[in-house]
Design a protein around this motif. Structure first.
Motif, PDB file in Angstrom:
ATOM      1  N   LEU A 274       0.822  -1.214   0.000  1.00 57.30           N
ATOM      2  CA  LEU A 274       0.000   0.000   0.000  1.00 57.30           C
ATOM      3  C   LEU A 274       0.856   1.264   0.000  1.00 57.30           C
ATOM      4  CD1 LEU A 274      -2.747  -1.094   2.549  1.00 57.30           C
ATOM      5  CD2 LEU A 274      -3.068  -0.718   0.098  1.00 57.30           C
ATOM      6  N   ALA A 275       1.983   1.239   0.734  1.00 58.12           N
ATOM      7  CA  ALA A 275       2.869   2.410   0.753  1.00 58.12           C
ATOM      8  C   ALA A 275       3.460   2.669  -0.628  1.00 58.12           C
ATOM      9  CB  ALA A 275       3.983   2.203   1.774  1.00 58.12           C
ATOM     10  N   ASN A 276       3.732   1.615  -1.384  1.00 57.91           N
ATOM     11  CA  ASN A 276       4.243   1.795  -2.743  1.00 57.91           C
ATOM     12  C   ASN A 276       3.177   2.376  -3.669  1.00 57.91           C
ATOM     13  OD1 ASN A 276       7.143   0.685  -3.533  1.00 57.91           O
ATOM     14  ND2 ASN A 276       6.401  -0.514  -1.805  1.00 57.91           N
ATOM     15  N   VAL A 277       1.923   1.953  -3.479  1.00 59.01           N
ATOM     16  CA  VAL A 277       0.838   2.571  -4.250  1.00 59.01           C
ATOM     17  C   VAL A 277       0.753   4.063  -3.928  1.00 59.01           C
ATOM     18  CG1 VAL A 277      -1.663   2.662  -4.566  1.00 59.01           C
ATOM     19  CG2 VAL A 277      -0.506   0.448  -4.456  1.00 59.01           C
ATOM     20  N   ALA A 278       0.804   4.389  -2.641  1.00 67.28           N
ATOM     21  CA  ALA A 278       0.670   5.784  -2.221  1.00 67.28           C
ATOM     22  C   ALA A 278       1.825   6.640  -2.730  1.00 67.28           C
ATOM     23  CB  ALA A 278       0.572   5.866  -0.698  1.00 67.28           C
ATOM     24  N   ILE A 279       3.072   6.133  -2.637  1.00 67.89           N
ATOM     25  CA  ILE A 279       4.212   6.956  -3.063  1.00 67.89           C
ATOM     26  C   ILE A 279       4.229   7.131  -4.575  1.00 67.89           C
ATOM     27  CG2 ILE A 279       5.971   5.161  -3.379  1.00 67.89           C
ATOM     28  CD1 ILE A 279       6.423   8.619  -1.694  1.00 67.89           C
ATOM     29  N   GLY A 475      -3.967   7.577  -3.484  1.00 67.61           N
ATOM     30  CA  GLY A 475      -3.026   7.477  -2.370  1.00 67.61           C
ATOM     31  C   GLY A 475      -3.723   7.577  -1.026  1.00 67.61           C
ATOM     32  N   VAL A 476      -4.724   8.454  -0.929  1.00 68.53           N
ATOM     33  CA  VAL A 476      -5.490   8.577   0.316  1.00 68.53           C
ATOM     34  C   VAL A 476      -6.164   7.241   0.646  1.00 68.53           C
ATOM     35  CG1 VAL A 476      -7.434   9.712   1.445  1.00 68.53           C
ATOM     36  CG2 VAL A 476      -5.880  11.051   0.021  1.00 68.53           C
ATOM     37  N   ALA A 477      -6.781   6.635  -0.367  1.00 72.07           N
ATOM     38  CA  ALA A 477      -7.462   5.353  -0.152  1.00 72.07           C
ATOM     39  C   ALA A 477      -6.475   4.285   0.302  1.00 72.07           C
ATOM     40  CB  ALA A 477      -8.162   4.915  -1.439  1.00 72.07           C
ATOM     41  N   ALA A 478      -5.275   4.256  -0.315  1.00 71.60           N
ATOM     42  CA  ALA A 478      -4.263   3.274   0.083  1.00 71.60           C
ATOM     43  C   ALA A 478      -3.831   3.489   1.528  1.00 71.60           C
ATOM     44  CB  ALA A 478      -3.058   3.359  -0.859  1.00 71.60           C
TER      45      ALA A 478
END
Length: 502
Positions: A274-279, A475-478
């Protein structure tokens, strides 16, 4: 030496300060050239298409090898790779400043990008290994503050150097910084234990080819109108082949039972994925934000490049002040709260900016959403990076850092391509055929536009900002799906961290 032989005493904060010098330098160099583009065109007698490659070549050489260089740090030691990368980057900077043709400058920028790719993942890898998980938030907060301030320094420093000493000095300035950074890193960064690795040569080849085709196709697609490049080779074909090769790469990583280049087990960690999706969304949105805002400031408001960059002062100052404070909170609070505040503030500030970009908008009104961008930056970087790295075991720190930096850079490439296409589309919608090509190069912003087209141009730039606002909502959702890492699970990855000095 094996990882179990790790030293029990570290001096993590001096090591972090030393590492951030090189990290700061490569981030500044990602933006500093844009301000100098007209001067480089004049000094090297080049057209815009040639000079665009001065930036494109650097970004390609930086983005493509990140997966590989992160893994190299695991094998040969992050300090060693950092020092090699810093040396390559500094020597390439000298070459850049001494070039007499645009072709030589592009070649030197490729070497610079390779140096940056060697250096960048090692900063995160070292932080992951010398700071215990419960104190990593403060370190990542400082790291994030460095990233935020670098976004301001690049354009301002570039404008000052070009105005006073010439475009060559945007590269020569790296030399003393590189030397100081090398000496400090040599003395202060610990030589961390390594374990013997069998390097995945098939994975290296597949990742390099796939990333190059994909990044080149997306990054340069606008230059070729997303059509033919030469003969049967087209931008869509390059992108499709790149995706296919990366698909084969993932299949090989799953099939490889020895030591894959990217251990897919990393993605079994929900927070890491999830952090990779957000970044990725952060990389996309930060890059996409800069283009319409700077074009508006220069083409509509008639500001110089340096004065345009000064609009970002509130963002950088607030980000730099907040990031260490947020870093301390990361060590105690649920990351979804902190990252959610930052990413949410980012989306709101982009929509706010998009709504008020008009020819007559007072500057103080522009500074309000830009200040909110500073809040966003202060709350984003540390929670995301700590969430991605908190449970990584030391032997996978380099691989994890390589993946994290790759996704961030890939998001930036996507953002650059997407915002260019959207700005062109909105300009045509507001100004008709007269709007076509108005963002085709830096020369578009060298002179203030005629009064008759300023309103349409400003509206187009404002509407373009809604795209990164929409993307950052992903990113917010992740971030809202993060698990609480402060709840002890007893996993080996949390207990294997290299201890640091208290």
């Amino acid at each position: 030496m094996t990882l179990s032989d790790a030293p029990s005493e570290q001096k993590p904060w001096p090591a972090l300060y030393a590492l951030c010098i090189g990290f700061f330098m490569i981030l500044v160099d990602s933006t500093i050239v844009s301000v100098a583009t007209p001067a480089i065109m004049e000094g090297l007698h080049s057209d815009i298409n040639g000079v665009v490659w001065v930036t494109s070549a650097y970004l390609l050489a930086y983005a493509v090898p990140l997966l590989i260089t992160g893994r190299l740090g695991d094998r040969f030691g992050p300090k060693n790779l950092y020092l090699v990368g810093l040396t390559v980057f500094t020597l390439a900077s000298v070459w850049c400043g001494l070039t007499t043709t645009v072709g030589m400058l592009v070649a030197a920028r490729v070497l610079q990008g390779l140096g940056a790719a060697l250096l960048a993942p090692q900063t995160m890898a070292v932080i992951t290994r010398i700071f215990p998980a419960e104190r990593r938030g403060q370190a990542m907060g400082f790291w994030g503050a460095v990233a935020g301030v670098a976004t301001l320094v690049g354009p301002i420093l570039g404008g000052f150097l070009v105005d006073h000493w010439g475009w060559e000095w945007i590269f020569f300035v790296n030399v003393p910084v590189g030397i100081i950074g090398f000496v400090l890193a040599w003395r202060l960064v610990p030589s961390l234990p390594i374990s013997s690795h069998q390097f995945d040569l098939v994975g290296v080849g597949l990742s390099a080819v796939g990333m190059f085709l994909l990044v080149f196709g997306i990054q340069e697609g606008q230059s070729y109108d997303w059509g033919q490049i030469r003969g049967i080779i087209s931008v869509p074909l390059l992108i499709a082949v790149g995706v296919a090769v990366l698909g084969v790469f993932v299949w090989w990583q799953r099939r490889n039972r020895r030591e894959p280049l990217v251990p897919l087990v990393l993605f079994a960690d929900r927070n890491f994925s999830l952090a990779n999706v957000a970044i990725t969304t952060v990389g996309f949105s930060i890059t996409a934000l800069a283009f319409p805002l700077m074009l508006y400031a220069q083409a509509v408001r008639g500001m110089s490049p340096t004065r345009s960059a000064l609009l970002l002062v509130p963002m950088a100052l607030i980000s730099g002040l907040l990031a260490p404070f947020v870093g301390r909170l990361v060590d105690r609070m649920h990351p979804r709260v902190l990252a959610g505040i930052g990413l949410g503030a980012f989306a709101v500030s982009l929509v706010w900016l998009g709504a008020i970009l008009r020819p007559g908008t007072p500057v103080w009104q522009l500074l309000l959403p830009i200040a909110l961008l500073g809040v966003a930056n202060g709350f984003m970087w540390a929670p995301l990076s700590v969430t991605a790295t908190r449970t990584l075991p030391p032997q996978r720190a380099g691989a994890g850092a390589g993946v994290y930096n790759t996704t961030r850079q890939f998001g930036a490439v996507l953002g650059s391509a997407a915002i260019a296409a959207l700005m062109e589309s909105r300009l045509v919608a507001h100004l008709g055929d007269a709007g076509s090509g108005m963002t085709g190069g830096p020369e578009a912003a060298q002179q203030q536009l005629p009064v008759a087209v300023r309103d349409g141009f400003a509206r187009a730039m404002g509407e373009a900002l809604y795209l990164p606002a929409l993307v950052i909502c992903i990113g917010v959702a992740a971030a809202l799906l993060f698990r609480n890492p402060h709840v002890r699970t007893g996993t080996a990855s949390e207990t294997d961290a290299v201890p640091a000095a208290r």
